[in-house]
Design a protein around this motif. Sequence first.
Motif, PDB file in Angstrom:
ATOM      1  N   THR A 700       0.836  -1.194   0.000  1.00  0.00           N
ATOM      2  CA  THR A 700       0.000   0.000   0.000  1.00  0.00           C
ATOM      3  C   THR A 700       0.877   1.253   0.000  1.00  0.00           C
ATOM      4  O   THR A 700       2.041   1.211   0.392  1.00  0.00           O
ATOM      5  CB  THR A 700      -0.927   0.034   1.226  1.00  0.00           C
ATOM      6  OG1 THR A 700      -0.124   0.090   2.417  1.00  0.00           O
ATOM      7  CG2 THR A 700      -1.808  -1.200   1.287  1.00  0.00           C
ATOM      8  N   TYR A 701       0.299   2.370  -0.393  1.00  0.00           N
ATOM      9  CA  TYR A 701       1.024   3.636  -0.369  1.00  0.00           C
ATOM     10  C   TYR A 701       0.875   4.330   0.989  1.00  0.00           C
ATOM     11  O   TYR A 701       1.814   4.908   1.511  1.00  0.00           O
ATOM     12  CB  TYR A 701       0.506   4.566  -1.473  1.00  0.00           C
ATOM     13  CG  TYR A 701       0.976   4.169  -2.849  1.00  0.00           C
ATOM     14  CD1 TYR A 701       2.292   4.355  -3.233  1.00  0.00           C
ATOM     15  CD2 TYR A 701       0.093   3.597  -3.765  1.00  0.00           C
ATOM     16  CE1 TYR A 701       2.728   3.992  -4.497  1.00  0.00           C
ATOM     17  CE2 TYR A 701       0.519   3.238  -5.036  1.00  0.00           C
ATOM     18  CZ  TYR A 701       1.843   3.430  -5.395  1.00  0.00           C
ATOM     19  OH  TYR A 701       2.272   3.062  -6.641  1.00  0.00           O
ATOM     20  N   ALA A 702      -0.326   4.297   1.537  1.00  0.00           N
ATOM     21  CA  ALA A 702      -0.567   4.954   2.823  1.00  0.00           C
ATOM     22  C   ALA A 702       0.100   4.164   3.944  1.00  0.00           C
ATOM     23  O   ALA A 702       0.139   2.929   3.913  1.00  0.00           O
ATOM     24  CB  ALA A 702      -2.063   5.072   3.086  1.00  0.00           C
ATOM     25  N   ARG A 703       0.625   4.879   4.942  1.00  0.00           N
ATOM     26  CA  ARG A 703       1.241   4.234   6.100  1.00  0.00           C
ATOM     27  C   ARG A 703       0.235   4.138   7.228  1.00  0.00           C
ATOM     28  O   ARG A 703      -0.778   4.836   7.262  1.00  0.00           O
ATOM     29  CB  ARG A 703       2.477   5.026   6.573  1.00  0.00           C
ATOM     30  CG  ARG A 703       3.624   5.007   5.593  1.00  0.00           C
ATOM     31  CD  ARG A 703       4.908   5.373   6.313  1.00  0.00           C
ATOM     32  NE  ARG A 703       4.855   6.708   6.868  1.00  0.00           N
ATOM     33  CZ  ARG A 703       5.389   7.774   6.292  1.00  0.00           C
ATOM     34  NH1 ARG A 703       5.992   7.656   5.129  1.00  0.00           N
ATOM     35  NH2 ARG A 703       5.315   8.954   6.858  1.00  0.00           N
ATOM     36  N   TRP A 704       0.547   3.305   8.213  1.00  0.00           N
ATOM     37  CA  TRP A 704      -0.369   3.111   9.339  1.00  0.00           C
ATOM     38  C   TRP A 704      -0.579   4.399  10.128  1.00  0.00           C
ATOM     39  O   TRP A 704      -1.616   4.621  10.735  1.00  0.00           O
ATOM     40  CB  TRP A 704       0.159   2.002  10.261  1.00  0.00           C
ATOM     41  CG  TRP A 704       1.405   2.381  11.001  1.00  0.00           C
ATOM     42  CD1 TRP A 704       2.685   2.263  10.567  1.00  0.00           C
ATOM     43  CD2 TRP A 704       1.477   2.968  12.302  1.00  0.00           C
ATOM     44  NE1 TRP A 704       3.555   2.726  11.512  1.00  0.00           N
ATOM     45  CE2 TRP A 704       2.854   3.167  12.594  1.00  0.00           C
ATOM     46  CE3 TRP A 704       0.535   3.333  13.253  1.00  0.00           C
ATOM     47  CZ2 TRP A 704       3.288   3.713  13.784  1.00  0.00           C
ATOM     48  CZ3 TRP A 704       0.965   3.890  14.446  1.00  0.00           C
ATOM     49  CH2 TRP A 704       2.324   4.064  14.711  1.00  0.00           C
ATOM     50  N   ASN A 705       0.435   5.282  10.131  1.00  0.00           N
ATOM     51  CA  ASN A 705       0.314   6.531  10.882  1.00  0.00           C
ATOM     52  C   ASN A 705      -0.032   7.708   9.979  1.00  0.00           C
ATOM     53  O   ASN A 705       0.170   8.855  10.355  1.00  0.00           O
ATOM     54  CB  ASN A 705       1.596   6.813  11.664  1.00  0.00           C
ATOM     55  CG  ASN A 705       2.824   6.852  10.771  1.00  0.00           C
ATOM     56  OD1 ASN A 705       2.736   6.635   9.571  1.00  0.00           O
ATOM     57  ND2 ASN A 705       3.971   7.129  11.367  1.00  0.00           N
ATOM     58  N   SER A 706      -0.521   7.429   8.784  1.00  0.00           N
ATOM     59  CA  SER A 706      -0.994   8.492   7.907  1.00  0.00           C
ATOM     60  C   SER A 706      -2.265   9.104   8.494  1.00  0.00           C
ATOM     61  O   SER A 706      -2.929   8.498   9.350  1.00  0.00           O
ATOM     62  CB  SER A 706      -1.293   7.937   6.511  1.00  0.00           C
ATOM     63  OG  SER A 706      -0.132   7.446   5.884  1.00  0.00           O
ATOM     64  N   PRO A 707      -2.635  10.311   8.036  1.00  0.00           N
ATOM     65  CA  PRO A 707      -3.904  10.889   8.492  1.00  0.00           C
ATOM     66  C   PRO A 707      -5.060   9.924   8.259  1.00  0.00           C
ATOM     67  O   PRO A 707      -5.090   9.191   7.265  1.00  0.00           O
ATOM     68  CB  PRO A 707      -4.030  12.154   7.641  1.00  0.00           C
ATOM     69  CG  PRO A 707      -2.623  12.537   7.327  1.00  0.00           C
ATOM     70  CD  PRO A 707      -1.882  11.238   7.172  1.00  0.00           C
ATOM     71  N   LEU A 708      -5.995   9.939   9.183  1.00  0.00           N
ATOM     72  CA  LEU A 708      -7.107   8.996   9.118  1.00  0.00           C
ATOM     73  C   LEU A 708      -7.885   9.144   7.817  1.00  0.00           C
ATOM     74  O   LEU A 708      -8.359   8.152   7.248  1.00  0.00           O
ATOM     75  CB  LEU A 708      -8.039   9.212  10.317  1.00  0.00           C
ATOM     76  CG  LEU A 708      -8.919   8.018  10.708  1.00  0.00           C
ATOM     77  CD1 LEU A 708      -8.064   6.852  11.136  1.00  0.00           C
ATOM     78  CD2 LEU A 708      -9.878   8.402  11.828  1.00  0.00           C
ATOM     79  N   ASP A 709      -8.019  10.365   7.323  1.00  0.00           N
ATOM     80  CA  ASP A 709      -8.733  10.577   6.061  1.00  0.00           C
ATOM     81  C   ASP A 709      -8.006   9.896   4.903  1.00  0.00           C
ATOM     82  O   ASP A 709      -8.645   9.335   4.002  1.00  0.00           O
ATOM     83  CB  ASP A 709      -8.880  12.071   5.786  1.00  0.00           C
ATOM     84  CG  ASP A 709      -9.832  12.750   6.756  1.00  0.00           C
ATOM     85  OD1 ASP A 709     -10.622  12.022   7.410  1.00  0.00           O
ATOM     86  OD2 ASP A 709      -9.782  13.985   6.883  1.00  0.00           O
ATOM     87  N   ASP A 710      -6.662   9.943   4.908  1.00  0.00           N
ATOM     88  CA  ASP A 710      -5.900   9.282   3.846  1.00  0.00           C
ATOM     89  C   ASP A 710      -6.080   7.767   3.907  1.00  0.00           C
ATOM     90  O   ASP A 710      -6.228   7.102   2.871  1.00  0.00           O
ATOM     91  CB  ASP A 710      -4.419   9.624   3.966  1.00  0.00           C
ATOM     92  CG  ASP A 710      -4.142  11.089   3.667  1.00  0.00           C
ATOM     93  OD1 ASP A 710      -5.069  11.785   3.213  1.00  0.00           O
ATOM     94  OD2 ASP A 710      -2.998  11.538   3.907  1.00  0.00           O
ATOM     95  N   LEU A 711      -6.050   7.219   5.118  1.00  0.00           N
ATOM     96  CA  LEU A 711      -6.258   5.779   5.270  1.00  0.00           C
ATOM     97  C   LEU A 711      -7.664   5.383   4.841  1.00  0.00           C
ATOM     98  O   LEU A 711      -7.863   4.338   4.215  1.00  0.00           O
ATOM     99  CB  LEU A 711      -6.012   5.369   6.725  1.00  0.00           C
ATOM    100  CG  LEU A 711      -4.550   5.320   7.174  1.00  0.00           C
ATOM    101  CD1 LEU A 711      -4.469   5.127   8.675  1.00  0.00           C
ATOM    102  CD2 LEU A 711      -3.810   4.207   6.460  1.00  0.00           C
ATOM    103  N   ARG A 712      -8.639   6.219   5.178  1.00  0.00           N
ATOM    104  CA  ARG A 712     -10.013   5.926   4.768  1.00  0.00           C
ATOM    105  C   ARG A 712     -10.144   5.913   3.243  1.00  0.00           C
ATOM    106  O   ARG A 712     -10.749   5.016   2.658  1.00  0.00           O
ATOM    107  CB  ARG A 712     -10.959   6.961   5.356  1.00  0.00           C
ATOM    108  CG  ARG A 712     -12.433   6.736   4.997  1.00  0.00           C
ATOM    109  CD  ARG A 712     -13.270   7.950   5.282  1.00  0.00           C
ATOM    110  NE  ARG A 712     -12.812   9.089   4.499  1.00  0.00           N
ATOM    111  CZ  ARG A 712     -12.674  10.315   4.982  1.00  0.00           C
ATOM    112  NH1 ARG A 712     -12.936  10.578   6.243  1.00  0.00           N
ATOM    113  NH2 ARG A 712     -12.257  11.293   4.194  1.00  0.00           N
TER     114      ARG A 712
END
Length: 919
Positions: A700-712
């Motif tokens: 994945t591109y997003a990390r676990w500590n990315s902003p919640l909106d990005d993870l969503r």
Amino acid sequence: EECDGHGRLTEEGCACDEGYGHPSGEETGRCEAWGDAGDVCNGRGVYAGEGGGAYCVCDGGFTHPYDGEGNEDVHMCVEDDSGGNYDDSGGWDDGARDGCFVLDAGRREGKDLIASWRADDSAAPALLAPAALLELCEAEQATLASLYQRRYCETCEGGTRCRRPIGLVSLFRAAYASEGGDTMPCAQLIATYEHTNATGAAAAAAACATAIMTAEDPWNVEGCPAVLASMLDLAAADGGGPIHSKSVFPMSRWLSGDELDEISGEWGRGGRYVTGVYDTRDEELASAFFEETLMTDMMLSNAAMFIVIVCIAVHTGSAFLTVVGVLQVFLSFPLAYFIYSLILGIPFFPFLNFLGLFVIFGIGADDVFVAVDKWRETERRLGAGATTEQIAAEALPSAAVAMLLTTSTTAAAFFGTAIAPVPSIFAFAVFLGLLVICDYLLNLLLVFPAICLQHRWTQRQRKGECCCTCCIDMGACCRCWCAAPAEQGDAAPEPLRSRLMARYYGAVHAARWFLLPVCIGSIAWCAVVASDIPSPTSSEVQLLADSHEFSRWNAWRRELIDYDLQEGGAEMQVVWGLEAADTGPLTDPETWTRLMPDRAFDPSSEAAQLYLRDFCARLGTDRPFAYVPEGQRCVFQRFDDWLGEAWDGPRASCGGATALPVPPASFHGCARQFADERGDWFEMLFYGGKLQVLVERAQTYARWNSPLDDLRDSWRAVEAYMEGEREAAPAGVGAAYHSSEDFHWYDTNSQLQKSAYQSALIALCVSAAVVLLSSRSLRMTALALVSIAFVLVAVAACTVAMGWELGFLESICFGILIGLSCDFAIHMCHAYCDHDPAGDAPRHERARGAVTHIGPPILSSALTTFATGVVLIFTQILFFQQFGVVLMLTMVLAMGGTFVVFIVFVDTVGPARPGHRFM
């Protein structure tokens, strides 16, 4: 002759002088100079440790030998042919080495000590300014001296000094190697730098930073050493030089956080221009600090307990009732644990549950205050001649009902938080709910009888009987005496605190029509602000304040270029053959789920095989949410390659196939042979001779500590893609699902946010039901809900104003807030309805009676809980601080919601006859 003349003999062996050590782990009776030739590490290293725990720290190019059975001899050093750096796990880091330099861009050793640096002077060129670089150099030298004194660092040159750290200073030392840069004093080194490189350093750093960040292969940029990625931050690309950097100190072995903490005060931390903070890659120092601090912070519960004792003693004026009240609070904890663990059978007891101590202190004191004040009010109204039985018959049922109402709503609010599918939150919510119930029961069983006993003792005093008053009235200084019978008369006058509360009500009553629109506007404004509480910008749980050393260490290293290069998104798994089910019990997170097979999974058809072979190729195209790393071959692609390889003889199990698809009848046997030969047991699981589970992997591109909106957004994109794949898949392989650690953290935070809102709704619904049943008045129910809602939205609005986000810790705090916000309004509502229950007393008389009678115990309870919150402000763990802030805000705003909002509403539109026709 003892200890070779270089130490003194002790019971454990020789305590060697400085600069000397035991020549081997068994020869504790001798002391030889560090690095001497002979049997000290074969003359190719130095000894570290004492007694049986001693071992050789080998020089560069040498390592411990292994015998034929793979056992390591830590007391010898032999030449190593790999040219790399030996680590304790038996692995080697390949990296550029020049003398004592370790310019290894790929070094990722958890044991290494890492210093994060930040330039305090933001003027260009930041860390590349000669003054800043000089401070950084001197700080590194101080740290190296501390590490070398204990041989904690990797050594070089026959163990005479530490290897240079990986950092900016070492880069310049290597650049000036021909001029003796390795051994230059810091002042001479920086003078050389200032004379030769300082002018163009910032521009060169900007060029390399830009090239590294934009290159397809950032570790191989011509003219820019790969190690620069770990030395430059994102700001360096702007041309002003790096603001942040780091130095990696190669360590000789793994050290615990406690070992490092003992010498951390000796390390260089910069000065005017540079600030440095330290930890290891595995955050050993932060972990050790947190464990120690956690126990220290919890010890502050003793201070909270002392505050509760003082408040109860002041309010009751009785040492006897104080002891019983405190006993009631303390006994509620083991009783709740008994029910929680043995009756409900919940084996998981997180440390979070101990926060219940702080919560139950306030709630338990509140129950004591209500019981005592109900008794006093009834005694005052009935007169001094009333017997204990007469007072108890009227006061105790009323107090029990009042406490039952608040206990019901508070417990329901906590139990409502248990809908969160997170084991620690579930356990915390259940335990707090049980604590509230147990405290109520113990109040009935202990405090009520204690009040009756105290009244009988005071009656004996009034009748002139001899009694000892030291445990009854703390105003009597432990004297035994016989008093004349007290005169019987009418009801006693109202106490001072009730008269003060009556004056307060008079002021509110006079301004009620002015305060009414103010209250309505405040509720509306707070609701608007609270609705904008932001989602967390990171799923990471921050345990220490931003200003703390370890928080800064974490924050500063994230500014570096290599953080983005190394800390990419997590691995994503696409799974066929299993149902996306979790059968593990929520009450025991250590019990894992059972695998639930998808009985419809059958990849043997030719269409299914081709679909699975091409899956990674389809995913590997330009997807904004995930990708297949370059060069990675998925399972069925490797399966296809394997079929096409030259073999010595025919593979009968594959039906003669040399590429996919394999004949369906031969598929499972052929797949099993492929897995046996290639060892693909993590991606292919067989059961009953058939392929039952298949796992393909992507990134994945997003990390676990990315902003919640990005993870969503990433989650939704992957889910939409997988939905399309499921619809297009042939029969037998159309039920795949995906999973990733990134989305695990996203889901945890999302569930906590959702649970916070749902538990608030549950608390409001239960409060409405309790008020409606007790008052039988729709109007009173609505007014009570408005008051409770004001507390919730007002606290939320305050947290928004303070810049809080609704993250993991904040959601827990709000779960506690919901349980505490209901009590006072319901107490006041019950007192309003209970005033002249059979008559038609005007609303202002009912409001005045409620304020004067139940107001004092509410104020005492609020003060107790507020003081407990103040204690938590002095903790170091961020969650405890936030919890303390929430406690204080809740108490202050609950006072406003009860004594202003609720009183203003009932004083203007409250019913004169609560319960009449449910109005």
